[in-house]
Scaffold this active site. Sequence first.
Site, short mmCIF file in Angstrom:
data_model
loop_
_atom_site.label_atom_id
_atom_site.label_comp_id
_atom_site.label_asym_id
_atom_site.label_seq_id
_atom_site.Cartn_x
_atom_site.Cartn_y
_atom_site.Cartn_z
N GLU A 1 28.80 34.52 44.49
CA GLU A 1 29.00 35.62 43.54
C GLU A 1 28.47 36.95 44.08
OE1 GLU A 1 30.88 35.68 41.09
OE2 GLU A 1 31.25 33.54 40.87
N TYR B 1 26.93 40.74 35.38
CA TYR B 1 28.04 39.91 35.83
C TYR B 1 27.55 38.66 36.56
CZ TYR B 1 31.49 37.75 38.63
OH TYR B 1 32.25 36.77 39.20
N ASP C 1 34.24 41.46 34.74
CA ASP C 1 34.43 42.16 36.01
C ASP C 1 35.69 43.00 35.88
OD1 ASP C 1 36.44 40.29 36.03
OD2 ASP C 1 36.30 39.91 38.17
#
Length: 388
Positions: free
Chosen positions: A19, A101, A119
């Site tokens: 991520e 996020y 996102d």
Amino acid sequence: MSGGLDERDKRGYAVWVSEVMLQQTRVSTVIDYFKRWMNKWPTLHHLAQASLEEVNEMWAGLGYYRRVRFLLQGAKEVVEGGGRFPETVSDLRKIKGIGEYTAGAIASIAFRKAVPVVDGNVVRVISRLKTISANPKDAATVKSFWKLAGQLVDPCRPGDFNQALMELGATLCSLSNPGCAACPISAQCHVLSLSGENELVHVTDYPTKVVKAKQRHEFSAVSVVEILNCQETMGPQSSSKYILVKRPNKGLLAGLWEFPSVLLEKEADLTSRRKAVDNYLQSSFNLDLKESTRIVSRENIGECVHVFSHIRLKMYVELLVLHAKGNRSIDYKKQGKESITWKYVDNENLGNMGLTSGVRKVYTMVQKHKQTEQSTIPGRRRKTAVRR
DNA sequence: AAATCGGGGAT
DNA sequence: ATCCCAGATTT
């Protein structure tokens, strides 16, 4: 949740790494980096033993290098803390480099927490789904996207749902050519139904475009300094080596290696560029270029433009070839007053090591220049005269 | 709220 | 050429 503690940590770590790599970066770009990373540092404990120098090189070319510094810092913190891998959004958020996020992604994908992610893809899908025309960067609007995403997320499979939503935004619900006819949620899409009734409404008008600041222009003189025949450090058979300089630990490309270069006030002609470079090499490397006997050749290679988010950098590149031992007063190992960090790298290692994209561009230019020079003048060695 | 911080792929 | 992407932090 299946698996023991070890399994749980592994999952969290892998999602964390991926991520962070995926922040502002496409999946296709990340894949190879992720494989190399996980091969080198399979667990959080392996990573915690790494150095900033190592992770920087592994990250080279990915950009936003602050990400990798925070990732290493976070790994050390979690390991030294000795506690469990953080599972909740609030605990994950305490780690530097993990924002809303990334916390949501790790919590939902690795630990099945029923939390949303927002996102760029999710913003696009939701703004079309709900016909939201407010500025998507505006703080209040961002908040509303999180709220809406939180209402949508499937509590039974939050990780799959979040990834599916992002995948939808990355594929069918694309920026300029959405495949609404094939979209599985087209029946619920508000802007799509509006566009059927009103020709002035277009799906691609959502989300609303935001005007961006223009890049500022910067110019630099890059001097690729090649030292011939360095037997002292490379053995008798070696050919040559290059000087690399470590950038400052803060700011743009912090702590990364580059060829010696000086930032120019503005666009400059060859003479003033060389003057700036000479001054820099003199003060930082104790290289006195006025001693022309040290210079084997000095050639202008050309220009190279490298674009960052906020800077458009034009680099003027030259290749400066020097004798290793021209004059006894030359001391390449002596660091200058400004205590810059630098090192020698031979040709082979330079090609293999991790370099930032800008440096790699310059290096490729130099390689091409050398090839061209050799092939256009077969059987003869061209020597560019240097007169000062 | 605006600026900083990379790089590349799509258009 | 322009846009913007599986963003976060600093100012």
